[in-house]
Design a protein around this motif. Sequence first.
Motif, PDB file in Angstrom:
ATOM      1  N   GLY A   1      31.587  50.160  31.422  1.00 52.00           N
ATOM      2  CA  GLY A   1      33.024  49.892  31.281  1.00 52.00           C
ATOM      3  C   GLY A   1      33.841  50.671  32.294  1.00 52.00           C
ATOM      4  N   ASP A   2      33.483  51.951  32.490  1.00 48.70           N
ATOM      5  CA  ASP A   2      34.182  52.771  33.484  1.00 48.70           C
ATOM      6  C   ASP A   2      33.994  52.195  34.886  1.00 48.70           C
ATOM      7  OD1 ASP A   2      34.958  54.459  31.446  1.00 48.70           O
ATOM      8  OD2 ASP A   2      33.410  55.976  31.866  1.00 48.70           O
ATOM      9  N   ASP A   3      32.763  51.781  35.195  1.00 51.70           N
ATOM     10  CA  ASP A   3      32.488  51.189  36.509  1.00 51.70           C
ATOM     11  C   ASP A   3      33.306  49.916  36.719  1.00 51.70           C
ATOM     12  OD1 ASP A   3      30.689  53.223  36.954  1.00 51.70           O
ATOM     13  OD2 ASP A   3      28.897  51.969  36.717  1.00 51.70           O
ATOM     14  N   ALA A   4      33.378  49.098  35.683  1.00 52.23           N
ATOM     15  CA  ALA A   4      34.129  47.843  35.793  1.00 52.23           C
ATOM     16  C   ALA A   4      35.617  48.119  36.004  1.00 52.23           C
ATOM     17  CB  ALA A   4      33.918  46.993  34.541  1.00 52.23           C
ATOM     18  N   ARG A   5      36.180  49.071  35.249  1.00 55.55           N
ATOM     19  CA  ARG A   5      37.598  49.410  35.417  1.00 55.55           C
ATOM     20  C   ARG A   5      37.871  49.930  36.836  1.00 55.55           C
ATOM     21  NH1 ARG A   5      37.180  50.472  29.951  1.00 55.55           N
ATOM     22  NH2 ARG A   5      36.270  52.532  30.203  1.00 55.55           N
ATOM     23  N   GLU A   6      36.996  50.783  37.330  1.00 55.92           N
ATOM     24  CA  GLU A   6      37.158  51.334  38.678  1.00 55.92           C
ATOM     25  C   GLU A   6      37.087  50.220  39.728  1.00 55.92           C
ATOM     26  OE1 GLU A   6      38.022  54.096  41.490  1.00 55.92           O
ATOM     27  OE2 GLU A   6      38.072  54.350  39.310  1.00 55.92           O
ATOM     28  N   PHE A   7      36.154  49.287  39.567  1.00 59.23           N
ATOM     29  CA  PHE A   7      36.025  48.170  40.501  1.00 59.23           C
ATOM     30  C   PHE A   7      37.286  47.317  40.498  1.00 59.23           C
ATOM     31  CE2 PHE A   7      34.886  43.717  41.310  1.00 59.23           C
ATOM     32  CZ  PHE A   7      34.419  43.838  42.618  1.00 59.23           C
ATOM     33  N   VAL A   8      37.819  47.042  39.308  1.00 56.46           N
ATOM     34  CA  VAL A   8      39.023  46.206  39.216  1.00 56.46           C
ATOM     35  C   VAL A   8      40.216  46.934  39.833  1.00 56.46           C
ATOM     36  CG1 VAL A   8      40.660  45.169  37.586  1.00 56.46           C
ATOM     37  CG2 VAL A   8      38.208  44.881  37.238  1.00 56.46           C
TER      38      VAL A   8
ATOM     39  N   PRO B   1      41.275  44.256  42.851  1.00 57.44           N
ATOM     40  CA  PRO B   1      41.658  43.314  41.789  1.00 57.44           C
ATOM     41  C   PRO B   1      41.464  41.848  42.182  1.00 57.44           C
ATOM     42  CG  PRO B   1      43.601  44.403  42.694  1.00 57.44           C
ATOM     43  CD  PRO B   1      42.398  45.059  43.300  1.00 57.44           C
ATOM     44  N   ALA B   2      41.745  41.494  43.412  1.00 57.93           N
ATOM     45  CA  ALA B   2      41.599  40.093  43.833  1.00 57.93           C
ATOM     46  C   ALA B   2      40.126  39.691  43.818  1.00 57.93           C
ATOM     47  CB  ALA B   2      42.193  39.887  45.216  1.00 57.93           C
ATOM     48  N   LEU B   3      39.273  40.567  44.295  1.00 62.82           N
ATOM     49  CA  LEU B   3      37.844  40.279  44.293  1.00 62.82           C
ATOM     50  C   LEU B   3      37.322  40.166  42.860  1.00 62.82           C
ATOM     51  CD1 LEU B   3      35.298  39.858  45.962  1.00 62.82           C
ATOM     52  CD2 LEU B   3      34.982  42.340  45.994  1.00 62.82           C
ATOM     53  N   ALA B   4      37.827  41.027  41.972  1.00 59.25           N
ATOM     54  CA  ALA B   4      37.403  40.985  40.572  1.00 59.25           C
ATOM     55  C   ALA B   4      37.778  39.653  39.927  1.00 59.25           C
ATOM     56  CB  ALA B   4      38.019  42.141  39.794  1.00 59.25           C
ATOM     57  N   VAL B   5      38.980  39.175  40.209  1.00 61.16           N
ATOM     58  CA  VAL B   5      39.413  37.883  39.656  1.00 61.16           C
ATOM     59  C   VAL B   5      38.557  36.763  40.227  1.00 61.16           C
ATOM     60  CG1 VAL B   5      41.316  36.219  39.606  1.00 61.16           C
ATOM     61  CG2 VAL B   5      41.759  38.619  39.130  1.00 61.16           C
ATOM     62  N   GLY B   6      38.280  36.819  41.521  1.00 60.18           N
ATOM     63  CA  GLY B   6      37.432  35.791  42.147  1.00 60.18           C
ATOM     64  C   GLY B   6      36.031  35.779  41.571  1.00 60.18           C
ATOM     65  N   ILE B   7      35.460  36.951  41.380  1.00 61.15           N
ATOM     66  CA  ILE B   7      34.112  37.038  40.805  1.00 61.15           C
ATOM     67  C   ILE B   7      34.119  36.511  39.378  1.00 61.15           C
ATOM     68  CG2 ILE B   7      32.356  38.664  39.992  1.00 61.15           C
ATOM     69  CD1 ILE B   7      32.966  40.339  42.512  1.00 61.15           C
ATOM     70  N   ALA B   8      35.144  36.885  38.603  1.00 63.65           N
ATOM     71  CA  ALA B   8      35.229  36.403  37.219  1.00 63.65           C
ATOM     72  C   ALA B   8      35.338  34.884  37.176  1.00 63.65           C
ATOM     73  CB  ALA B   8      36.418  37.051  36.508  1.00 63.65           C
ATOM     74  N   ALA B   9      36.135  34.322  38.071  1.00 62.57           N
ATOM     75  CA  ALA B   9      36.291  32.860  38.115  1.00 62.57           C
ATOM     76  C   ALA B   9      34.969  32.189  38.500  1.00 62.57           C
ATOM     77  CB  ALA B   9      37.391  32.472  39.099  1.00 62.57           C
ATOM     78  N   ALA B  10      34.310  32.737  39.520  1.00 62.44           N
ATOM     79  CA  ALA B  10      33.031  32.161  39.947  1.00 62.44           C
ATOM     80  C   ALA B  10      31.978  32.284  38.842  1.00 62.44           C
ATOM     81  CB  ALA B  10      32.542  32.860  41.212  1.00 62.44           C
ATOM     82  N   PHE B  11      31.955  33.420  38.195  1.00 64.47           N
ATOM     83  CA  PHE B  11      30.996  33.625  37.108  1.00 64.47           C
ATOM     84  C   PHE B  11      31.277  32.658  35.953  1.00 64.47           C
ATOM     85  CE2 PHE B  11      29.577  35.780  33.201  1.00 64.47           C
ATOM     86  CZ  PHE B  11      28.228  35.914  33.501  1.00 64.47           C
ATOM     87  N   GLY B  12      32.547  32.506  35.619  1.00 62.44           N
ATOM     88  CA  GLY B  12      32.916  31.558  34.562  1.00 62.44           C
ATOM     89  C   GLY B  12      32.506  30.138  34.910  1.00 62.44           C
ATOM     90  N   PHE B  13      32.739  29.743  36.151  1.00 61.43           N
ATOM     91  CA  PHE B  13      32.332  28.410  36.599  1.00 61.43           C
ATOM     92  C   PHE B  13      30.821  28.257  36.507  1.00 61.43           C
ATOM     93  CE2 PHE B  13      30.875  25.590  40.014  1.00 61.43           C
ATOM     94  CZ  PHE B  13      31.506  24.413  39.618  1.00 61.43           C
ATOM     95  N   PHE B  14      30.091  29.279  36.978  1.00 64.35           N
ATOM     96  CA  PHE B  14      28.627  29.242  36.948  1.00 64.35           C
ATOM     97  C   PHE B  14      28.100  29.130  35.515  1.00 64.35           C
ATOM     98  CE2 PHE B  14      24.655  31.711  36.497  1.00 64.35           C
ATOM     99  CZ  PHE B  14      23.804  30.887  37.209  1.00 64.35           C
ATOM    100  N   VAL B  15      28.650  29.929  34.632  1.00 67.68           N
ATOM    101  CA  VAL B  15      28.193  29.905  33.238  1.00 67.68           C
ATOM    102  C   VAL B  15      28.522  28.563  32.595  1.00 67.68           C
ATOM    103  CG1 VAL B  15      28.565  30.942  30.952  1.00 67.68           C
ATOM    104  CG2 VAL B  15      28.225  32.407  32.941  1.00 67.68           C
ATOM    105  N   SER B  16      29.715  28.038  32.866  1.00 62.84           N
ATOM    106  CA  SER B  16      30.070  26.744  32.267  1.00 62.84           C
ATOM    107  C   SER B  16      29.145  25.636  32.781  1.00 62.84           C
ATOM    108  CB  SER B  16      31.533  26.396  32.546  1.00 62.84           C
ATOM    109  OG  SER B  16      31.721  26.071  33.906  1.00 62.84           O
TER     110      SER B  16
END
Length: 167
Positions: A130-137, A141-156
């Motif tokens: 959790g600490d690592d994720a907060r630090e990364f975001v 922040p833009a990269l984190a949103v992009g990764i989350a979107a790509a991951f969501g698309f991949f999982v769906s």
Amino acid sequence: MTPAPTAGKEAKAKFAKAIEEAKAGASALGTQVQDTAGAYREKMVDQGEALIEEAKAAAGQAKEKAAALAQEGKARAVDGIATVSKLVAENAPVIDEKLGAKYGDYARSAAKSLDQTAAKLEAKDLGELGDDAREFVRKSPALAVGIAAAFGFFVSRLFRGSPKSDD
């Protein structure tokens, strides 16, 4: 005509007595209302405290359940990364043949990197993750949103494309 003044005094006395009785009744009623209100107030405080305790217990159970689910998710992620690493490593010789040794080396390097990532993920506890994720975001922040979107698309796509079992 003398009886009229006596009757007036009697009426005044009766009226004064009635007023005193009304005051006494009102005072008794006020005391009774205060006692009843106090009893209801105590009952409400007790019920409020009981509800707070129930909410705390439910929150504790929810926290335990969430921690268990997060731990399970972490284990699944480690297994998934390790599986992908194994697949890439097993296919490196095929890549050597079809595309050349340079690309096969890239595949082996990627497999090794995935193995290391899985090992690091497995070694960390949920708080560190959790600490690592907060630090990364915070840092990207833009990269984190992009990764989350790509991951969501991949999982769906992954779950939409998988056949449902009847077991």
